[in-house]
Design a protein around this motif. Structure first.
Motif, short mmCIF file in Angstrom:
data_model
loop_
_atom_site.label_atom_id
_atom_site.label_comp_id
_atom_site.label_asym_id
_atom_site.label_seq_id
_atom_site.Cartn_x
_atom_site.Cartn_y
_atom_site.Cartn_z
N ALA A 1 0.85 -1.19 0.00
CA ALA A 1 0.00 0.00 0.00
C ALA A 1 0.88 1.23 0.00
O ALA A 1 1.98 1.23 0.57
N ALA A 2 0.42 2.29 -0.66
CA ALA A 2 1.23 3.50 -0.78
C ALA A 2 0.32 4.71 -0.87
O ALA A 2 -0.87 4.61 -1.22
N GLU A 3 0.89 5.87 -0.56
CA GLU A 3 0.19 7.13 -0.78
C GLU A 3 0.53 7.62 -2.18
O GLU A 3 1.69 7.63 -2.58
N VAL A 4 -0.49 8.03 -2.93
CA VAL A 4 -0.28 8.55 -4.28
C VAL A 4 -1.02 9.87 -4.43
O VAL A 4 -1.93 10.19 -3.66
N GLU A 5 -0.60 10.65 -5.42
CA GLU A 5 -1.28 11.90 -5.74
C GLU A 5 -2.28 11.64 -6.86
O GLU A 5 -1.92 11.08 -7.90
N LEU B 1 -5.00 6.59 -1.28
CA LEU B 1 -4.43 5.34 -0.81
C LEU B 1 -4.51 4.33 -1.94
O LEU B 1 -5.61 3.99 -2.40
N GLU B 2 -3.35 3.89 -2.44
CA GLU B 2 -3.31 2.89 -3.52
C GLU B 2 -2.90 1.55 -2.94
O GLU B 2 -1.87 1.45 -2.26
N VAL B 3 -3.69 0.54 -3.21
CA VAL B 3 -3.42 -0.81 -2.71
C VAL B 3 -3.18 -1.74 -3.90
O VAL B 3 -4.07 -1.91 -4.75
N ARG B 4 -2.01 -2.30 -3.96
CA ARG B 4 -1.72 -3.33 -4.97
C ARG B 4 -2.21 -4.66 -4.43
O ARG B 4 -1.86 -5.06 -3.32
N ARG B 5 -3.02 -5.36 -5.26
CA ARG B 5 -3.67 -6.59 -4.81
C ARG B 5 -3.13 -7.81 -5.55
O ARG B 5 -2.67 -7.70 -6.68
N THR B 6 -3.23 -8.95 -4.92
CA THR B 6 -2.69 -10.17 -5.50
C THR B 6 -3.53 -10.69 -6.66
O THR B 6 -3.00 -11.28 -7.61
N ASP B 7 -4.84 -10.47 -6.58
CA ASP B 7 -5.74 -11.10 -7.54
C ASP B 7 -6.49 -10.12 -8.43
O ASP B 7 -7.24 -10.54 -9.31
N ARG B 8 -6.31 -8.84 -8.22
CA ARG B 8 -7.04 -7.85 -9.00
C ARG B 8 -6.16 -6.65 -9.29
O ARG B 8 -5.04 -6.54 -8.77
N ARG C 1 -1.15 8.36 3.84
CA ARG C 1 0.14 7.74 4.19
C ARG C 1 0.03 6.89 5.44
O ARG C 1 0.55 5.77 5.50
N THR C 2 -0.69 7.40 6.45
CA THR C 2 -0.85 6.64 7.68
C THR C 2 -1.64 5.37 7.43
O THR C 2 -1.30 4.29 7.92
N GLY C 3 -2.72 5.49 6.64
CA GLY C 3 -3.51 4.31 6.32
C GLY C 3 -2.71 3.27 5.56
O GLY C 3 -2.81 2.07 5.84
N ALA C 4 -1.88 3.71 4.61
CA ALA C 4 -1.06 2.78 3.85
C ALA C 4 -0.02 2.11 4.75
O ALA C 4 0.24 0.91 4.63
N ALA C 5 0.59 2.88 5.65
CA ALA C 5 1.61 2.33 6.55
C ALA C 5 1.01 1.28 7.48
O ALA C 5 1.62 0.22 7.72
N LEU C 6 -0.18 1.54 8.01
CA LEU C 6 -0.83 0.56 8.89
C LEU C 6 -1.23 -0.68 8.10
O LEU C 6 -1.07 -1.80 8.58
N LEU C 7 -1.74 -0.50 6.90
CA LEU C 7 -2.15 -1.65 6.09
C LEU C 7 -0.94 -2.52 5.76
O LEU C 7 -1.03 -3.76 5.79
N ASN C 8 0.19 -1.91 5.45
CA ASN C 8 1.41 -2.69 5.20
C ASN C 8 1.84 -3.47 6.43
O ASN C 8 2.26 -4.63 6.34
#
Length: 272
Positions: free
Chosen positions: A205-209, A238-245, A256-263
């Motif tokens: 997960a990452a923060e993107v513009e 918040l961008e989430v790279r997924r395994t199946d989609r 950024r905080t949401g992405a960091a916690l999700l990681n």
């Protein structure tokens, strides 16, 4: 004729504004290339002339069919809409081809995982609402309810469609994203779940513009790179790279905080 031209230009102008709207719409790619920015907003930029041509053709044909005061035949309206759609698609295709090719882009760097103690529980949540432009559109749709009811009260399907569109718009004016032990969950402000990405599906997960124009506007979208988006406004997402989609992008503050916690939670889940 001048009135139709003014309407078409107004539609094109509004879509052009939507293309570059957003708090950080002026941000350009790292190399400062204007062509790369135009490539990102290609879907919305191509929609402007397509929509203008569609409206102009339909209005002109329907008006021309009534110049002698006679009621037009029942086939006139469907033909006008069909021709307008065809010519609009041609105009959109020509514009699409004339614009620079979209940049394939590189995956955003994953946000550093938050340090979590063994067994520690953490939850992150953030809300995002649509900008004023969307509220104006909803108000216009609500105002348009009066037209079919007054002009054709027996054509219930006309205003029924408008009511349905209005309900859908109202249901998607805001979202709430939550990251917890179940993964990422996105709901409407009315509590209806839109999507859930489980921790097992998270690659990173990452923060993107985010620029709404690169997704073709606001709402549930797909950009030229195939990313799925729940786009409320321009700015951080918040961008989430997924395994199946395909990757999922959700525009929310403090992404950024949401992405960091999700990681962090996804890494813990992988460790078992």
């Amino acid at each position: 004729m001048l009135a139709y031209l003014a309407i078409s230009l107004a539609v094109a102008a509004s879509l052009a504004i939507a293309t570059f709207a957003g708090r950080r719409a002026a941000v350009r790619p790292a190399d400062g290339s204007r062509s790369r920015l135009l490539g990102r907003v290609r879907p919305t930029a191509a929609a402007a002339p397509a929509t203008s041509v569609l409206i102009a053709v339909v209005v002109l044909v329907l008006t021309g069919a009534q110049l002698d005061g006679a009621v037009p035949a029942s086939w006139v309206a469907p033909v006008a809409i069909g021709v307008g759609l065809a010519l609009g698609l041609v105009a959109g295709w020509i514009t699409w081809r004339a614009l620079p090719e979209p940049d394939a882009g590189e995956a955003a760097d994953a946000a550093p995982a938050l340090p979590l103690a063994p067994g520690e529980r953490a939850v992150w949540t953030a809300s995002s609402t649509a900008p004023w432009v969307v509220w104006v559109v909803i108000a216009l749709v609500a105002g348009c309810l009066i037209v079919p009811i007054v002009v054709a009260p027996t054509a219930w399907w006309l205003w029924g469609v408008v009511v349905l569109v209005l309900v859908v718009l109202l249901a998607t004016i805001g979202i709430r994203a939550t990251v917890d032990a179940r993964g990422l969950t996105v709901r409407t402000l009315f509590g209806v779940r839109l999507v859930r990405v489980r921790l097992a599906q998270v690659v990173s997960a990452a923060e993107v513009e985010v620029l709404p124009g690169e997704f073709g506007g606001w709402g549930f979208r797909i950009d030229v790179r195939g990313r799925r988006g729940i786009i409320m406004r321009g700015g951080p997402g918040l961008e989430v790279r997924r395994t199946d989609r395909a990757p999922l992008v959700v525009t929310v503050p403090d992404a950024r905080t949401g992405a960091a916690l999700l990681n962090a939670l996804a890494a813990r889940a992988r460790r078992g």
